[in-house]
Design a protein around this motif. Structure first.
Motif, mmCIF file in Angstrom:
data_model
loop_
_atom_site.group_PDB
_atom_site.id
_atom_site.type_symbol
_atom_site.label_atom_id
_atom_site.label_comp_id
_atom_site.label_asym_id
_atom_site.label_seq_id
_atom_site.Cartn_x
_atom_site.Cartn_y
_atom_site.Cartn_z
ATOM 1 N N PHE A 251 0.833 -1.204 0.000
ATOM 2 C CA PHE A 251 0.000 0.000 0.000
ATOM 3 C C PHE A 251 0.871 1.259 0.000
ATOM 4 C CE2 PHE A 251 -3.649 -2.682 1.415
ATOM 5 C CZ PHE A 251 -4.551 -2.264 0.438
ATOM 6 N N GLN A 252 2.004 1.209 0.701
ATOM 7 C CA GLN A 252 2.924 2.348 0.689
ATOM 8 C C GLN A 252 3.518 2.539 -0.706
ATOM 9 O OE1 GLN A 252 3.629 4.782 2.759
ATOM 10 N NE2 GLN A 252 5.131 5.631 1.328
ATOM 11 N N LEU A 253 3.874 1.444 -1.343
ATOM 12 C CA LEU A 253 4.425 1.528 -2.693
ATOM 13 C C LEU A 253 3.381 2.020 -3.691
ATOM 14 C CD1 LEU A 253 6.562 -1.732 -2.719
ATOM 15 C CD2 LEU A 253 7.393 0.624 -2.556
ATOM 16 N N GLN A 254 2.125 1.708 -3.423
ATOM 17 C CA GLN A 254 1.060 2.269 -4.257
ATOM 18 C C GLN A 254 1.012 3.784 -4.098
ATOM 19 O OE1 GLN A 254 -2.970 1.599 -2.972
ATOM 20 N NE2 GLN A 254 -3.808 1.711 -5.039
ATOM 21 N N ALA A 255 1.129 4.257 -2.845
ATOM 22 C CA ALA A 255 1.114 5.697 -2.593
ATOM 23 C C ALA A 255 2.282 6.391 -3.275
ATOM 24 C CB ALA A 255 1.146 5.965 -1.087
ATOM 25 N N GLU A 256 3.400 5.676 -3.420
ATOM 26 C CA GLU A 256 4.575 6.238 -4.087
ATOM 27 C C GLU A 256 4.472 6.152 -5.602
ATOM 28 O OE1 GLU A 256 8.039 4.304 -2.543
ATOM 29 O OE2 GLU A 256 7.644 4.939 -0.472
#
Length: 215
Positions: free
Chosen positions: A54-59
């Protein structure tokens, strides 16, 4: 992946590992990222893996498709052009604040970083050096929120570079453009520095679009 990370279960450690794998082109654009497989490989539960994805999606590095899964993000020509347009706007703005605040020490730091870039022989070393150069170029402005956004844009573009470009791609151009930027900052010529940065990013965009066209 480094064995020292395998005993860590925090999502931050998993994020770092996955980001490195994406940077190095382990998975091709559009490839699925299966939580259970990643968790088994790292020896962790699915919770930190899910949080990391999910963090990598935000990035902007991966795409979560409802009811289907998580996939490595694909970049189109339109995506790349938009990313570079945003970079020109933000980086030009922060550079304007940074130029008058540079000191002898910060300028020496820029030159030291550039000297290392000039000797880089791998894409990984070149990307790391280029990130460090731009960070040092903008650092005197002291604008952490703007820099966080710039880093997000760079993460997306840099992953593309790692998969598509070679260390020698436009190497002479980057060398000349970076050194011209350093000279403009030394003169405290903010307008010239802004023009040089815009031209540098435009040329970089052209290289990226050309690489995408032949992929």
């Amino acid at each position: 992946m480094p064995a020292s990370f395998l005993t860590q279960t925090s999502s931050s450690a998993v994020i770092q590992l996955l980001r490195q794998s994406l940077d190095r082109g382990r998975w091709s654009p559009g490839a699925p990222l299966r939580q259970e497989e990643i968790a088994a490989e790292l020896g962790v539960s699915r919770v930190p893996v899910r949080e990391a994805l999910f963090q990598l999606q935000a990035e902007g590095l991966v795409q979560v498709v409802p009811n289907k899964g998580v996939y490595v993000r694909r970049l189109s020509a339109a995506n790349l052009s938009e990313l570079f347009r945003l970079r020109r706007l933000l980086e030009g703005d922060v550079l304007g604040d940074a130029v008058p605040l540079h000191t002898a020490a910060s300028l020496n730091r820029l030159e030291t970083v550039q000297a290392a870039i000039d000797k880089a022989r791998t894409v990984a070393d070149w990307l790391a050096g280029d990130r460090e150069f731009h960070e040092a170029l903008y650092a005197p402005a002291d604008r952490p929120e703007t820099m966080a956004t710039i880093r997000r844009l760079r993460f997306i573009v840099d992953r593309f570079y790692f998969a598509r470009l070679k260390p020698g791609t436009r190497a002479q151009g980057w060398h000349e453009e970076h050194h011209a930027l350093i000279r403009a900052v030394r003169r405290r010529d903010a307008k010239a520095a802004a023009r040089l940065l815009a031209a540098h990013l435009e040329e970089t965009e052209r290289s990226a679009l050309a690489a995408l066209a032949v992929a």
